[in-house]
Design an enzyme around this catalytic site. Structure first.
Site, PDB file in Angstrom:
ATOM      1  N   SER A 241      -8.097 -21.862  11.846  1.00  0.00           N
ATOM      2  CA  SER A 241      -8.047 -22.883  12.718  1.00  0.00           C
ATOM      3  C   SER A 241      -6.789 -23.016  13.635  1.00  0.00           C
ATOM      4  O   SER A 241      -6.851 -23.544  14.736  1.00  0.00           O
ATOM      5  CB  SER A 241      -8.364 -24.369  12.254  1.00  0.00           C
ATOM      6  OG  SER A 241      -7.424 -24.939  11.327  1.00  0.00           O
TER       7      SER A 241
ATOM      8  N   ASP B 219      -6.002 -36.065  13.574  1.00  0.00           N
ATOM      9  CA  ASP B 219      -6.569 -36.104  12.135  1.00  0.00           C
ATOM     10  C   ASP B 219      -5.383 -35.806  11.200  1.00  0.00           C
ATOM     11  O   ASP B 219      -5.556 -35.786   9.961  1.00  0.00           O
ATOM     12  CB  ASP B 219      -7.468 -34.589  12.047  1.00  0.00           C
ATOM     13  CG  ASP B 219      -6.770 -33.363  12.337  1.00  0.00           C
ATOM     14  OD1 ASP B 219      -5.345 -33.426  12.489  1.00  0.00           O
ATOM     15  OD2 ASP B 219      -7.328 -32.228  12.236  1.00  0.00           O
TER      16      ASP B 219
ATOM     17  N   HIS C 219      -3.735 -30.953  11.643  1.00  0.00           N
ATOM     18  CA  HIS C 219      -3.850 -29.917  12.630  1.00  0.00           C
ATOM     19  C   HIS C 219      -2.433 -30.124  13.536  1.00  0.00           C
ATOM     20  O   HIS C 219      -2.315 -31.399  13.852  1.00  0.00           O
ATOM     21  CB  HIS C 219      -5.029 -29.532  13.334  1.00  0.00           C
ATOM     22  CG  HIS C 219      -5.992 -28.951  12.365  1.00  0.00           C
ATOM     23  ND1 HIS C 219      -6.857 -29.785  11.785  1.00  0.00           N
ATOM     24  CD2 HIS C 219      -6.117 -27.657  12.051  1.00  0.00           C
ATOM     25  CE1 HIS C 219      -7.891 -28.639  10.929  1.00  0.00           C
ATOM     26  NE2 HIS C 219      -7.217 -27.652  11.190  1.00  0.00           N
TER      27      HIS C 219
END
Length: 222
Positions: A13, A187, A190
C-alpha cells in the site's frame, strides 16, 4: 532521441500511496523529483497492492509476465515490502504476548525478500543496461504496541544486509519517530502527504544524483 527513464514501483500500500490524495504518494513525488533533477521524462509503471505481504509480492513477481518485463526494462526499481508481514503478526502478539508470531514473520520476511531480489537478478541476466534498486525500510506503524520498535528495527537491520553496489537501502524509521501526528493519515497507520514526502526525500538522498545521471548517460549511448 530523448532518453526516458523507466521507473518500476513495486510493493504494498505504500507503493499505492494509500493515505494520501491521488498523485501525492511517494512514488508520484519521487517521479517528479527525478524529472526535475535529470530534466528527462520518467515513465512510471506502478505495481502496488494494498495489504500485500512479501509472500504475495514474491508470487506476483514469479507469475506475472508483464511485471517480469517491467523488471527487465527498468532503470530504477523501488520496493516497499514487509509492513503487512509485521502487522499481521503484531495482532496475535498483542493479544497473546507470544514473540514467536513476530519471529516467524521476520523469518518469512527475510526468506521472501532474498528470493525477491534473487528473482530480479535472474530476470536481469544477460541485460547489459545498468539498473538501480531502492529498498524502502519500515517506520513503526504500531507505536502503541509494546516492543513494536524493537521488531521494526530487526526488519530494517535485515534489509541492510541486502545492500549491494546497485541496491540501496532507504531508511525512513528515524524521520517518523515522534512525528505520528504530522506524518500519518487518519487511519494512524499509513503515511499522509507529508509522510510520503519524507519517503520521496529519503529515496532521493539514498540514490545519488550522480548514480541517476549515469543511468541517463549510459542509456543515451546504448
Amino acid at each position: 532521441m530523448e532518453k526516458t527513464i523507466r521507473y518500476l514501483a513495486f510493493g504494498d500500500s505504500l507503493t499505492v500511496g494509500f493515505g494520501a490524495p491521488e498523485g501525492y504518494g511517494f512514488v508520484s513525488l519521487y517521479r517528479q523529483k527525478m524529472e526535475q533533477l535529470l530534466n528527462v521524462p520518467v515513465e512510471l509503471h506502478q505495481v502496488g497492492k494494498n495489504g500485500a505481504t512479501t509472500t504475495h509480492l514474491l508470487q506476483t513477481l514469479e507469475s506475472e509476465s508483464r511485471l517480469q518485463k517491467d523488471v527487465q526494462e527498468a532503470d530504477i526499481i523501488t520496493i516497499t515490502a514487509g509492513g503487512n508481514d509485521l502487522m499481521q503478526a503484531a495482532i496475535p502478539y498483542f493479544y497473546q504476548s507470544d514473540p514467536n508470531y513476530l519471529k516467524s514473520a521476520l523469518h518469512m520476511f527475510e526468506t521472501n525478500y532474498k528470493k525477491l531480489i534473487a528473482h530480479i537478478q535472474v530476470l536481469r541476466q544477460g541485460i547489459r543496461a545498468p539498473y538501480v534498486i531502492a529498498l524502502i525500510g519500515l517506520y513503526n506503524p504500531l507505536p502503541q504496541v509494546p516492543d513494536a520498535d524493537y521488531w521494526v528495527q530487526r526488519f530494517n537491520l535485515f534489509l541492510r544486509k541486502l545492500e549491494q553496489p546497485h541496491i540501496y537501502i532507504v531508511q525512513v524509521y528515524d524521520a517518523f519517530i515522534g512525528q505520528d501526528r504530522h506524518y500519518l493519515s487518519e487511519d494512524a497507520i499509513h503515511p499522509n502527504e507529508q509522510g510520503y514526502e519524507v519517503f520521496a526525500r529519503e529515496v532521493e538522498s539514498a540514490v545519488s544524483l550522480q548514480e541517476l545521471q549515469q543511468l541517463v548517460q549510459i542509456t543515451r549511448q546504448g
